[in-house]
Design an enzyme around this catalytic site. Structure first.
Site, mmCIF file in Angstrom:
data_model
loop_
_atom_site.group_PDB
_atom_site.id
_atom_site.type_symbol
_atom_site.label_atom_id
_atom_site.label_comp_id
_atom_site.label_asym_id
_atom_site.label_seq_id
_atom_site.Cartn_x
_atom_site.Cartn_y
_atom_site.Cartn_z
ATOM 1 N N ASP A 8 38.695 42.006 31.977
ATOM 2 C CA ASP A 8 39.979 41.777 32.621
ATOM 3 C C ASP A 8 41.016 42.667 31.946
ATOM 4 O OD1 ASP A 8 38.690 39.882 34.103
ATOM 5 O OD2 ASP A 8 39.769 38.156 33.276
ATOM 6 N N ASP A 129 38.802 32.042 44.909
ATOM 7 C CA ASP A 129 39.197 31.376 43.671
ATOM 8 C C ASP A 129 39.676 29.970 44.020
ATOM 9 O OD1 ASP A 129 38.699 33.831 42.425
ATOM 10 O OD2 ASP A 129 40.760 34.492 42.754
#
Length: 240
Positions: A8, A129
């Site tokens: 990330d 998500d």
């Protein structure tokens, strides 16, 4: 089952968020290219790459860095974060990204997502998500009223080949996977990549046994809780 170590990117550093909270981030390094190369040395073939600045702001923010990571490894890179139009998709594919992840835009503009799925086929993944069963968007900052499982059903009906399903409540926590939820998702008939909370080799084994296509491993690698080579071996053992 494939294993996808995760990087990330936030402000060009390698970070992990706790339950998607930008205010609770831990910085693990300032050279993402080295992290990617080390994953490859450990035997990884895939890399899950997320531009957190892009996800938060809705535009490609660290594209030059992504391009360098792709150029300096032989990894199959999938990329998400701030990809909101077809030009973005084409830009990503042009630098060697193998699979482009559409997240927020897929929920906000489902017709666009269906068109991209039809046009680019296996080169598109949809990131779903989920927070308490509902789809979250805009870097997980906003939770919609869209039921995550029903949304996945609709994506499969539209021809989606790969769904990356993240349980936000478990992401970055190391608390383990909800294997039962993934068994249900695997029955939909597309490639499901599990994300959020992988903590033990048992998590990987149970997901592989449930027929899951892939698993993203993030925080547990950085903390030393899991070893990437052992994760790859555990996934491969189930297939024997």
């Amino acid at each position: 089952m494939i294993i996808l170590p995760a990087i990330d990117l936030y402000n060009r550093k390698v970070v992990r968020l706790y339950q998607g909270d930008y205010g609770q981030q831990e910085i693990f390094g300032d050279d993402p290219i080295v992290f990617a190369q080390n994953f490859a040395k450990a035997g990884a073939k895939y890399l899950h790459l997320v531009d957190l600045n892009g996800a938060k702001e809705g535009t490609k923010k660290q594209f030059d860095l992504v391009a360098e990571i792709v150029a300096k490894t032989d990894l199959f890179v999938e990329l998400g974060g701030g990809i909101r139009n077809e030009e973005d998709i084409q830009d990503c594919l042009s630098i060697g990204v193998k699979r482009v992840i559409l997240g927020t835009i897929a929920q906000q503009e489902p017709q666009f997502a269906k068109e991209m799925i039809k046009k680019y086929r296996e080169k598109i993944a949809i990131g779903v998500d989920a927070r308490k069963g509902k789809v979250a968007v805009n870097g997980w900052l906003e939770t919609t009223e869209t039921d995550a499982y029903i949304f996945c059903q609709e994506l499969v009906a539209a021809g989606c080949q790969t769904i990356i399903y993240t349980d936000i409540a478990r992401d970055g926590t190391g608390m383990g996977m909800d294997s039962a939820a993934y068994e249900k998702l695997n029955a939909l008939g597309c490639n499901i990549i599990a994300s959020g909370g992988v903590a033990t080799l048992a998590d990987i084994t149970s997901l592989a046994q449930a027929g899951t296509y892939g698993t993203i491993v993030g925080k547990s690698l950085y903390s030393g809780q899991l070893d990437l080579s052992e994760c790859l071996t555990a996934a491969a053992e189930v297939e024997k």
